[in-house]
Design an enzyme around this catalytic site. Structure first.
Site, PDB file in Angstrom:
ATOM      1  CE  LYS A 180       4.125  15.611  37.703  1.00  0.00           C
ATOM      2  NZ  LYS A 180       3.305  14.367  37.884  1.00  0.00           N
ATOM      3  CD  GLU A 255       4.387  17.012  53.766  1.00  0.00           C
ATOM      4  OE1 GLU A 255       4.911  15.934  54.119  1.00  0.00           O
ATOM      5  OE2 GLU A 255       3.224  17.111  53.382  1.00  0.00           O
ATOM      6  CB  CYS A 289       2.154  13.974  54.454  1.00  0.00           C
ATOM      7  SG  CYS A 289       0.990  15.317  54.314  1.00  0.00           S
ATOM      8  CD  GLU A 386       4.864   8.249  54.287  1.00  0.00           C
ATOM      9  OE1 GLU A 386       5.410   8.349  53.180  1.00  0.00           O
ATOM     10  OE2 GLU A 386       4.417   9.232  54.920  1.00  0.00           O
TER      11      GLU A 386
HETATM   12  P1  NAI Z   1       5.957  10.090  44.255  1.00  0.00           P
HETATM   13  O1  NAI Z   1       6.897  10.821  45.114  1.00  0.00           O
HETATM   14  O2  NAI Z   1       6.512   9.271  43.148  1.00  0.00           O
HETATM   15  O3  NAI Z   1       4.893  11.111  43.590  1.00  0.00           O
HETATM   16  C1  NAI Z   1       4.636  12.435  44.029  1.00  0.00           C
HETATM   17  C2  NAI Z   1       4.741  13.402  42.849  1.00  0.00           C
HETATM   18  O4  NAI Z   1       6.079  13.394  42.362  1.00  0.00           O
HETATM   19  C3  NAI Z   1       3.856  13.045  41.653  1.00  0.00           C
HETATM   20  O5  NAI Z   1       3.359  14.232  41.056  1.00  0.00           O
HETATM   21  C4  NAI Z   1       4.838  12.381  40.708  1.00  0.00           C
HETATM   22  O6  NAI Z   1       4.449  12.467  39.351  1.00  0.00           O
HETATM   23  C5  NAI Z   1       6.083  13.190  40.963  1.00  0.00           C
HETATM   24  N1  NAI Z   1       7.341  12.523  40.571  1.00  0.00           N
HETATM   25  C6  NAI Z   1       7.616  11.195  40.563  1.00  0.00           C
HETATM   26  N2  NAI Z   1       8.877  10.983  40.113  1.00  0.00           N
HETATM   27  C7  NAI Z   1       9.408  12.192  39.854  1.00  0.00           C
HETATM   28  C8  NAI Z   1      10.675  12.641  39.381  1.00  0.00           C
HETATM   29  N3  NAI Z   1      11.648  11.772  39.073  1.00  0.00           N
HETATM   30  N4  NAI Z   1      10.886  13.977  39.241  1.00  0.00           N
HETATM   31  C9  NAI Z   1       9.921  14.849  39.571  1.00  0.00           C
HETATM   32  N5  NAI Z   1       8.702  14.503  39.989  1.00  0.00           N
HETATM   33  C10 NAI Z   1       8.442  13.181  40.142  1.00  0.00           C
HETATM   34  O7  NAI Z   1       5.060   9.184  45.205  1.00  0.00           O
HETATM   35  P2  NAI Z   1       4.199   7.889  44.788  1.00  0.00           P
HETATM   36  O8  NAI Z   1       5.034   7.000  43.952  1.00  0.00           O
HETATM   37  O9  NAI Z   1       2.922   8.342  44.238  1.00  0.00           O
HETATM   38  O10 NAI Z   1       3.938   7.227  46.218  1.00  0.00           O
HETATM   39  C11 NAI Z   1       4.922   6.366  46.791  1.00  0.00           C
HETATM   40  C12 NAI Z   1       5.046   6.594  48.282  1.00  0.00           C
HETATM   41  O11 NAI Z   1       5.424   7.946  48.532  1.00  0.00           O
HETATM   42  C13 NAI Z   1       3.766   6.415  49.080  1.00  0.00           C
HETATM   43  O12 NAI Z   1       3.552   5.073  49.409  1.00  0.00           O
HETATM   44  C14 NAI Z   1       4.035   7.272  50.284  1.00  0.00           C
HETATM   45  O13 NAI Z   1       4.813   6.562  51.223  1.00  0.00           O
HETATM   46  C15 NAI Z   1       4.867   8.415  49.741  1.00  0.00           C
HETATM   47  N6  NAI Z   1       4.034   9.618  49.469  1.00  0.00           N
HETATM   48  C16 NAI Z   1       3.998  10.616  50.414  1.00  0.00           C
HETATM   49  C17 NAI Z   1       3.176  11.699  50.233  1.00  0.00           C
HETATM   50  C18 NAI Z   1       3.077  12.790  51.233  1.00  0.00           C
HETATM   51  O14 NAI Z   1       2.029  13.396  51.390  1.00  0.00           O
HETATM   52  N7  NAI Z   1       4.152  13.147  51.907  1.00  0.00           N
HETATM   53  C19 NAI Z   1       2.292  11.824  49.061  1.00  0.00           C
HETATM   54  C20 NAI Z   1       2.441  10.741  48.107  1.00  0.00           C
HETATM   55  C21 NAI Z   1       3.272   9.692  48.335  1.00  0.00           C
END
Ligand code: NAI
Ligand code: MG
Length: 484
Positions: A180, A255, A289, A386
């Protein structure tokens, strides 16, 4: 060599080796963050599509894919890696438009994806069990078997690299995967599925369902037919994923990013350190990250490091992905708002360095000028949270003990580095720093496909990359044969 152009329809899901509209027929707009325009419509996959994808993966496990030998899987992954390289320019352009990353970064990501396939292709038939000396009359041995169906929920910052490290390792061990991708950026995930399929990956071994996190993502993480979940993204969603995995009692790899420090001592080679200090913070506009968002500097070299970093910030240019400058836009205007929210919490702090947004950057783009803060207290929000934008804070310290206390003084623990010419200090710091990876006199080691990666604390748990990932994507079975 003639290369067939990529032929993906992003308004479709890729399930069981075929493109098909999501069962609801609904789509979502995919935005180009360089100018705010709509690139195309993508599928709004939902629970019904996830059900179909999990069923296709399950069927693959009892079909041709499940019967493939480790050597055959490895050969196929290596072939997929070469096919990725055949499409390097096209994939780099797709990723640059979709994520907003400068073209050279997008190109590096394609090369990393290909390298993961090469590495996991070579490793697939080299994961061996053991024989264990036991009671008289017994022969005991272990097998590493696939979990079955693996679910991969990935973010938008490095889609290709994260596909490489998680789907690559899962397929190497003989799992069948449902991916996904993020709603903000999913084009290269779809392109990869097409490339892998054309290279000969059997139907259902890799299925891709784009859609919203709360819909397709939640459905995948809660699905009872999924035997392992790997997630990269925010801490909040990571907790939800772990709860779902707990309900179904399946293993999960999380992660979740970090607040990774670089620690610069008085005896460091400052000139060698400088490019790493800045690049690790602004690469991919800080949406990494393992971004190094905290720079800890000992008093004796503090002014020198602050001045030199500020000077570099002054030279940074931010603009559209295709202009291929130092920094691109953030992935979305929503992410820009998050980062600007943090910047407004820094109004009491001193800004010593600021990059420029080029004057012809489109007005609808999600641009944030790189910003360097100095003299930041270790407990300030900008030194604890972060930010996920091109923002770094510099924090002074007096001695090694204080450096360790500050470096370890957040809820995260993903990556850390130590800059010092003193060998004994290097060894002490490597042990003392709380992080899944510690770098001595470098940061990031150029990506390091071979190097196990993952966090402690709120950075998550489980290890991806390297050989270690292959253990995570397999289950150990012990066989005890009593033969007298
Ligand atoms: P997010 O955690 O919402 O999105 C990451 C993935 O999770 C996407 O594919 C999203 O569709 C999915 N997702 C979202 N809600 C979900 C749920 N309830 N159940 C299952 N999957 C779900 O992150 P977002 O909103 O894009 O970014 C917000 C913050 O998260 C950023 O500002 C950053 O701090 C952090 N982040 C960290 C990352 C890393 O590489 N560790 C990558 C992206 C975001
Ligand atoms: Mg989200």
């Amino acid at each position: 060599m003639s290369v067939r152009p990529l032929n993906i329809d992003p308004s479709n899901c890729f399930i069981a080796g075929a493109w098909g509209a999501p069962l609801s027929g609904e789509t979502l707009p995919l935005i180009n963050p360089s100018d705010g325009s709509t690139l195309c419509e993508i599928a709004r996959g939902q629970a019904a599509d996830i059900n179909a994808a999990v069923a296709a993966a399950d069927a693959a496990l009892s079909g041709k894919w499940g019967k493939a030998t480790a050597a055959e899987r490895g050969r196929l992954l290596a072939k997929i890696g070469r096919a990725v390289l055949d499409h390097v320019d096209e994939l780099a352009r797709l990723e640059a438009m979709d994520v907003g990353k400068p073209l050279k970064q997008a190109r590096a990501d394609v090369l990393a994806l290909a390298r993961y396939m090469e590495f996991y292709g070579g490793a697939a038939d080299k994961v061996h069990g053991e024989t264990i000396p036991y009671l008289d009359g017994y022969t005991v041995y272990t097998l590493r078997e696939p979990h079955g169906v693996t679910g991969h929920i990935i973010p938008w910052n490095y889609p290709m690299q994260i596909i490489g490290r998680s789907v690559g390792a899962a397929l190497a061990m003989g799992n069948a995967s449902v991916l996904k991708p993020a709603e903000e950026a999913c084009l290269t995930a779809l392109a990869f599925a097409e490339i892998a399929h054309k290279a000969g990956l059997p139907d259902g071994a890799l299925n891709v369902v784009p859609g919203l996190g709360a819909e397709a993502g939640a459905a995948l993480s809660a699905h009872k037919g999924v035997n392992h979940i790997s997630f990269t993204g925010s801490v909040g969603v990571g907790k939800l994923i772990q709860q779902s995995a707990g309900t179904n009692v399946v293993p999960v790899t999380l992660e979740l990013g970090g607040k990774s420090p670089q620690v610069v001592f008085n005896d460091a080679d400052i000139n060698a350190a400088l490019p790493f200090l800045v690049n690790a913070g602004i690469q991919n506009a800080g949406q990494t990250c393992s971004a190094s968002s905290r720079i800890l500097v000992q008093h004796g070299v503090y002014d020198q490091v602050v001045t030199a970093m500020a000077e570099r910030y002054g030279q940074l240019r931010t603009g559209p992905a295709m202009a291929d400058l130092d920094v691109g836009p953030l992935v979305s205007n929503r992410q820009k708002e998050i980062v600007e929210g943090f910047l407004s919490q820094g109004e009491d702090l001193e800004v010593v360095g600021r990059g420029q947004i080029v004057t012809d950057a489109p007005t609808g783009g999600a641009y944030v000028a790189p910003t360097l803060f100095t003299d930041v207290a270790p407990d300030h929000a900008l030194a604890q949270k972060e930010i996920f934008g091109p923002v770094q804070v510099i924090i002074p310290f007096a001695d090694e003990a204080e450096a360790v206390a500050i470096a370890n003084g957040t809820d995260f623990g993903l990556v850390a580095s130590c800059w010092s010419e003193n060998g004994a200090r290097q060894m002490r710091m490597a042990r003392a720093l709380r992080a899944g990876q510690v770098f001595i006199n470098n940061y990031g080691a150029g990506g390091g496909v071979e190097l196990p990666f993952g966090g402690t604390g709120l950075s998550g748990h489980g290890r991806e990359k390297g050989f270690e990932a292959l253990y995570g994507f397999s289950v150990l079975k012990t066989i005890a044969a009593r033969h007298g």
